[in-house]
Scaffold this motif. Structure first.
Motif, mmCIF file in Angstrom:
data_model
loop_
_atom_site.group_PDB
_atom_site.id
_atom_site.type_symbol
_atom_site.label_atom_id
_atom_site.label_comp_id
_atom_site.label_asym_id
_atom_site.label_seq_id
_atom_site.Cartn_x
_atom_site.Cartn_y
_atom_site.Cartn_z
ATOM 1 N N ALA A 177 -58.100 -8.668 -12.303
ATOM 2 C CA ALA A 177 -59.260 -9.535 -12.108
ATOM 3 C C ALA A 177 -60.215 -8.986 -11.055
ATOM 4 O O ALA A 177 -61.236 -9.603 -10.751
ATOM 5 N N GLY A 178 -59.891 -7.835 -10.488
ATOM 6 C CA GLY A 178 -60.780 -7.185 -9.535
ATOM 7 C C GLY A 178 -60.628 -7.630 -8.096
ATOM 8 O O GLY A 178 -61.507 -7.364 -7.268
ATOM 9 N N ALA A 179 -59.525 -8.284 -7.752
ATOM 10 C CA ALA A 179 -59.328 -8.792 -6.394
ATOM 11 C C ALA A 179 -58.765 -7.726 -5.473
ATOM 12 O O ALA A 179 -58.084 -6.797 -5.913
ATOM 13 N N ILE A 180 -59.041 -7.863 -4.189
ATOM 14 C CA ILE A 180 -58.314 -7.152 -3.143
ATOM 15 C C ILE A 180 -57.011 -7.906 -2.949
ATOM 16 O O ILE A 180 -57.008 -9.134 -2.824
ATOM 17 N N VAL A 181 -55.897 -7.208 -2.917
ATOM 18 C CA VAL A 181 -54.603 -7.875 -2.792
ATOM 19 C C VAL A 181 -53.950 -7.474 -1.478
ATOM 20 O O VAL A 181 -53.746 -6.284 -1.195
ATOM 21 N N CYS A 182 -53.643 -8.493 -0.680
ATOM 22 C CA CYS A 182 -52.990 -8.296 0.614
ATOM 23 C C CYS A 182 -51.653 -9.019 0.612
ATOM 24 O O CYS A 182 -51.481 -10.027 -0.080
ATOM 25 N N ALA A 183 -50.723 -8.548 1.408
ATOM 26 C CA ALA A 183 -49.424 -9.200 1.509
ATOM 27 C C ALA A 183 -48.904 -9.097 2.926
ATOM 28 O O ALA A 183 -48.851 -8.008 3.498
ATOM 29 N N ASP A 184 -48.571 -10.257 3.488
ATOM 30 C CA ASP A 184 -47.734 -10.238 4.671
ATOM 31 C C ASP A 184 -46.326 -9.953 4.171
ATOM 32 O O ASP A 184 -46.099 -9.853 2.974
ATOM 33 N N CYS A 185 -45.383 -9.848 5.030
ATOM 34 C CA CYS A 185 -44.087 -9.341 4.599
ATOM 35 C C CYS A 185 -42.977 -9.995 5.383
ATOM 36 O O CYS A 185 -43.093 -10.194 6.586
ATOM 37 N N GLY A 186 -41.896 -10.356 4.700
ATOM 38 C CA GLY A 186 -40.722 -10.885 5.371
ATOM 39 C C GLY A 186 -39.521 -10.002 5.089
ATOM 40 O O GLY A 186 -39.643 -8.941 4.480
ATOM 41 N N GLY A 187 -38.363 -10.446 5.515
ATOM 42 C CA GLY A 187 -37.150 -9.702 5.204
ATOM 43 C C GLY A 187 -36.741 -9.913 3.767
ATOM 44 O O GLY A 187 -37.109 -10.903 3.126
ATOM 45 N N LEU A 188 -35.998 -8.992 3.225
ATOM 46 C CA LEU A 188 -35.546 -9.083 1.840
ATOM 47 C C LEU A 188 -34.589 -10.253 1.664
ATOM 48 O O LEU A 188 -33.744 -10.520 2.515
ATOM 49 N N SER A 189 -34.740 -10.979 0.544
ATOM 50 C CA SER A 189 -33.862 -12.092 0.217
ATOM 51 C C SER A 189 -32.867 -11.668 -0.854
ATOM 52 O O SER A 189 -33.160 -10.813 -1.695
ATOM 53 N N GLY A 190 -31.683 -12.294 -0.832
ATOM 54 C CA GLY A 190 -30.700 -12.005 -1.863
ATOM 55 C C GLY A 190 -30.249 -10.555 -1.823
ATOM 56 O O GLY A 190 -30.084 -9.951 -0.765
ATOM 57 N N ASN A 191 -30.078 -9.981 -3.002
ATOM 58 C CA ASN A 191 -29.601 -8.599 -3.106
ATOM 59 C C ASN A 191 -30.717 -7.615 -3.413
ATOM 60 O O ASN A 191 -30.447 -6.477 -3.815
ATOM 61 N N TRP A 192 -31.964 -8.023 -3.239
ATOM 62 C CA TRP A 192 -33.072 -7.135 -3.559
ATOM 63 C C TRP A 192 -33.186 -6.018 -2.544
ATOM 64 O O TRP A 192 -32.850 -6.175 -1.370
ATOM 65 N N ARG A 193 -33.704 -4.884 -2.993
ATOM 66 C CA ARG A 193 -33.995 -3.739 -2.140
ATOM 67 C C ARG A 193 -35.494 -3.485 -2.130
ATOM 68 O O ARG A 193 -36.213 -3.938 -3.025
ATOM 69 N N LEU A 194 -35.964 -2.748 -1.142
ATOM 70 C CA LEU A 194 -37.389 -2.441 -1.061
ATOM 71 C C LEU A 194 -37.860 -1.743 -2.325
ATOM 72 O O LEU A 194 -38.948 -2.029 -2.844
ATOM 73 N N SER A 195 -37.055 -0.852 -2.866
ATOM 74 C CA SER A 195 -37.449 -0.106 -4.057
ATOM 75 C C SER A 195 -37.646 -1.011 -5.269
ATOM 76 O O SER A 195 -38.376 -0.655 -6.202
ATOM 77 N N ASP A 196 -37.029 -2.192 -5.260
ATOM 78 C CA ASP A 196 -37.218 -3.126 -6.374
ATOM 79 C C ASP A 196 -38.651 -3.640 -6.433
ATOM 80 O O ASP A 196 -39.102 -4.111 -7.477
ATOM 81 N N PHE A 197 -39.367 -3.561 -5.321
ATOM 82 C CA PHE A 197 -40.747 -4.033 -5.252
ATOM 83 C C PHE A 197 -41.751 -2.887 -5.431
ATOM 84 O O PHE A 197 -42.932 -3.044 -5.121
ATOM 85 N N ALA A 198 -41.282 -1.756 -5.933
ATOM 86 C CA ALA A 198 -42.134 -0.567 -6.028
ATOM 87 C C ALA A 198 -43.394 -0.826 -6.840
ATOM 88 O O ALA A 198 -44.484 -0.357 -6.480
ATOM 89 N N GLU A 199 -43.274 -1.547 -7.960
ATOM 90 C CA GLU A 199 -44.451 -1.785 -8.801
ATOM 91 C C GLU A 199 -45.510 -2.575 -8.049
ATOM 92 O O GLU A 199 -46.704 -2.230 -8.092
ATOM 93 N N ALA A 200 -45.110 -3.624 -7.351
ATOM 94 C CA ALA A 200 -46.066 -4.422 -6.587
ATOM 95 C C ALA A 200 -46.663 -3.618 -5.440
ATOM 96 O O ALA A 200 -47.884 -3.642 -5.217
ATOM 97 N N LEU A 201 -45.831 -2.902 -4.712
ATOM 98 C CA LEU A 201 -46.307 -2.122 -3.576
ATOM 99 C C LEU A 201 -47.355 -1.101 -3.989
ATOM 100 O O LEU A 201 -48.336 -0.863 -3.270
#
Length: 315
Positions: A160-184
């Motif tokens: 949609a053409g937006a600037i996307v920003c994200a604050d960040c917390g600690g990982l929940s559950g069994n997720w790893r940072l690499s699991d968020f690669a697409e979003a990052l």
């Protein structure tokens, strides 16, 4: 022209702030005296929304509340700041609550309940196309704790053409940072604090953590380093952006959210990432002189006047 400047997505809750109470020693009677207490509203997305609205931006808050009186306090408090609360929906029986114990130096610790109940809340993507900026309050914690959910939101916002920003917390559950690669890979800005950045990446310094996150494709990594300011890593390299160190600190609750809001406001005004972070430092510096996560900032004029005083070495 899009009718929303910033869509804030994430968590909201009730805050009970307690300052000047000794919780390090046992109770000798059934009660202890506190210097001051405050009932307020909080949560990363809510704090950003209130501050951005007071800075003059057109803001919509997207978050979940309970079916209780606390929800009405949240809606009223956010609406009074000038933000749109049409995206605040009742998804739980009870609105989450956060008890914040503030130390003499302004640092704080949290006791919370209900925040994990956000796990079943899937933010409505319908508002994404209407916003110039989509700000994810705390990626990697509920309700933004599932990689597929975050990737979908980021993807739709970028389409949609937006600037996307994200604050960040600690990982929940069994997720790893690499699991968020697409979003990052599609984020324009990410705002972890130093502890979060080190924990997420396994790095030993803010610079190393920023480099690791930049390696995932984030265009601008901003590691908040507390009283030292922040470290910005982007295509221009790495830059330390100091903040003001001569100011009295009353309460650091929400300082990072105020920083993110100030940075986003400055980006909307066309400032460079580095200059936007400098303004974010100024907004956070106003916020920490008052008790409460989103009570210190009253208006853009107030912040600009305060920053002018800070630059002269005045309180």
């Amino acid at each position: 022209m899009k009718e929303i400047d910033v869509l804030c997505v994430g968590m909201c809750c009730l805050d009970v702030l307690i300052r000047g109470v000794d919780l390090h020693s046992p109770f000798t009677s059934e009660s202890k005296h506190a210097e001051s207490t405050m009932l307020s509203v909080g949560g990363d997305a809510l704090n950003e929304a209130r501050v951005l609205a007071r800075l003059g931006d057109r803001v919509t808050l997207q978050c979940a509340v309970g079916r209780d009186a606390g929800a009405e306090l949240i809606r009223t408090s956010v609406a009074e700041s000038g933000a749109d609360v049409s995206g605040v929906t009742a998804e739980m029986d009870t609105t989450p609550m956060n008890v914040i114990v503030i130390e003499p130096d302004g640092q704080r610790n949290f006791i919370n309940t209900g925040l994990l109940a956000y796990g079943d809340y899937d933010p409505d993507p319908a508002l994404l196309a209407r916003a110039r900026v989509v700000s994810l309050g705390s990626m990697m914690v509920p309700p933004l704790h599932r990689p597929d959910r975050v990737a979908r939101i980021v993807r739709q916002a970028k389409e949609a053409g937006a600037i996307v920003c994200a604050d960040c917390g600690g990982l929940s559950g069994n997720w790893r940072l690499s699991d968020f690669a697409e979003a990052l890979a599609h984020l324009d800005f990410i705002f972890p604090n130093q502890d979060e950045a080190l924990a997420l990446t396994g790095a030993y310094t803010p610079e190393e953590a920023a480099e690791a996150l930049y390696g995932y494709g984030v265009k601008n990594v901003v590691v908040k380093t507390g009283s030292r300011g922040c470290y910005l890593r982007n295509a221009q390299g790495g830059t330390v952006i100091p903040t003001y160190t001569h100011l009295p600190v009353v309460d650091t609750t929400g300082a990072g959210d105020n920083f993110a809001a100030g940075t986003i406001h400055a980006l909307l005004e066309g400032k460079s990432p580095a200059d936007a972070c400098r303004f974010g430092n100024g907004v956070a510096s106003v916020a920490i002189q008052v008790m409460g996560a989103s009570t210190g900032v009253k208006s853009l004029a107030q912040v600009k006047e305060a920053i002018a005083r800070f630059d002269q070495g005045l309180v």
